[in-house]
Write a protein that holds these residues in place. Sequence first.
Motif, PDB file in Angstrom:
ATOM      1  N   MET A   1       0.586  51.327   6.826  1.00  0.00           N
ATOM      2  CA  MET A   1      -0.871  51.545   6.714  1.00  0.00           C
ATOM      3  C   MET A   1      -1.182  53.020   6.961  1.00  0.00           C
ATOM      4  SD  MET A   1      -3.844  49.438   8.677  1.00  0.00           S
ATOM      5  CE  MET A   1      -3.265  47.862   8.066  1.00  0.00           C
ATOM      6  N   GLU A   3      -3.474  56.499   7.622  1.00  0.00           N
ATOM      7  CA  GLU A   3      -4.644  56.870   8.419  1.00  0.00           C
ATOM      8  C   GLU A   3      -5.896  56.903   7.538  1.00  0.00           C
ATOM      9  OE1 GLU A   3      -4.855  57.777  11.954  1.00  0.00           O
ATOM     10  OE2 GLU A   3      -3.119  56.503  11.743  1.00  0.00           O
ATOM     11  N   ALA A   6      -7.687  53.680   7.167  1.00  0.00           N
ATOM     12  CA  ALA A   6      -8.389  53.241   8.370  1.00  0.00           C
ATOM     13  C   ALA A   6      -9.621  54.104   8.626  1.00  0.00           C
ATOM     14  CB  ALA A   6      -7.455  53.310   9.572  1.00  0.00           C
ATOM     15  N   GLN A  77     -10.912  65.725  20.026  1.00  0.00           N
ATOM     16  CA  GLN A  77     -10.078  64.526  20.034  1.00  0.00           C
ATOM     17  C   GLN A  77     -10.838  63.443  19.277  1.00  0.00           C
ATOM     18  OE1 GLN A  77      -9.559  64.337  24.381  1.00  0.00           O
ATOM     19  NE2 GLN A  77      -7.368  64.493  23.990  1.00  0.00           N
ATOM     20  N   ASP A  79     -11.079  59.963  17.378  1.00  0.00           N
ATOM     21  CA  ASP A  79     -10.447  58.653  17.173  1.00  0.00           C
ATOM     22  C   ASP A  79     -11.506  57.651  16.724  1.00  0.00           C
ATOM     23  OD1 ASP A  79     -11.802  57.926  19.445  1.00  0.00           O
ATOM     24  OD2 ASP A  79     -10.053  57.503  20.659  1.00  0.00           O
ATOM     25  N   GLU A  80     -11.117  56.375  16.638  1.00  0.00           N
ATOM     26  CA  GLU A  80     -12.027  55.385  16.059  1.00  0.00           C
ATOM     27  C   GLU A  80     -13.279  55.164  16.902  1.00  0.00           C
ATOM     28  OE1 GLU A  80      -9.181  52.006  15.961  1.00  0.00           O
ATOM     29  OE2 GLU A  80     -10.614  51.070  17.318  1.00  0.00           O
ATOM     30  N   MET A  81     -13.187  55.291  18.234  1.00  0.00           N
ATOM     31  CA  MET A  81     -14.384  55.102  19.058  1.00  0.00           C
ATOM     32  C   MET A  81     -15.384  56.241  18.826  1.00  0.00           C
ATOM     33  SD  MET A  81     -14.875  54.377  23.132  1.00  0.00           S
ATOM     34  CE  MET A  81     -14.745  56.067  23.680  1.00  0.00           C
ATOM     35  N   HIS A  84     -17.091  55.536  15.646  1.00  0.00           N
ATOM     36  CA  HIS A  84     -18.057  54.450  15.833  1.00  0.00           C
ATOM     37  C   HIS A  84     -19.338  55.001  16.474  1.00  0.00           C
ATOM     38  CE1 HIS A  84     -19.599  50.487  16.771  1.00  0.00           C
ATOM     39  NE2 HIS A  84     -19.733  50.851  18.031  1.00  0.00           N
TER      40      HIS A  84
END
Lengths: 158, 66
Positions: A1, A3, A6, A77, A79-81, A84
């Motif tokens: 998968m 990046e 995602a 940094q 990332d997914e959070m 969101h």
Amino acid sequence: MTEESAYPIQLLPYRYKKYGVWVLIAGLPVVGALVYMLVKTGVVSDTRSFFDAWNETMVYYPIITGMALLVFSKEKQEDEMVQHLRYKAFVSGVFFLVMAILWLPVFSIIVAAVSGNSVKTPDVGGMLGALLLLLLYTYISFKYNLHRTRKALDTDEE
Amino acid sequence: MKNSIKVERAKKDLTQEQLAEIVGVTRQTINAIEKNKYLPSTLLALKMSALFGVTVNELFILEEGD
């Protein structure tokens, strides 16, 4: 998968945040110096009408450019959070913008009436146009992507 | 939804920072997941379940009302 699958939303690299800060700090003085040079060299002759026409543009362009660089660049940094939280901020930001611009004439009339000034509606034509474009783009883009995704999934049905 | 990440992390003797580095997120994200303040993506949940050697169902437990 991968990046990419995602995290499909592409943003500017983190270093653009620094550029954004620099544009916010130096943008207005640079534009001011540029205008001063134009006036001094005689490129701009009738300064009064020039400033009447370009005043808002000169002030808002550097601020909006700087803010856009801050908003559309990644965090140090990422990332997914973080993504969101950014999505939530965008949704609430657009909602706040819609409410603020729609209520601006009403608010303006109330303030004028309370303070005893003559009641006149503020010039929100440009803002309403920009707001409509933003909402149209958001809606069409979302519906197109939804349609495309559903169509692809329909043909893949097992 | 509750989760057993903190327990599984302790079993593996990993700090939040170490777990975050392995699965490719920030320490704050691991902290938020452990405290149920953020629900991770399927990808991240799978990465953690693979690391801890448990199923996603064992790592994340549905509660009544979910």
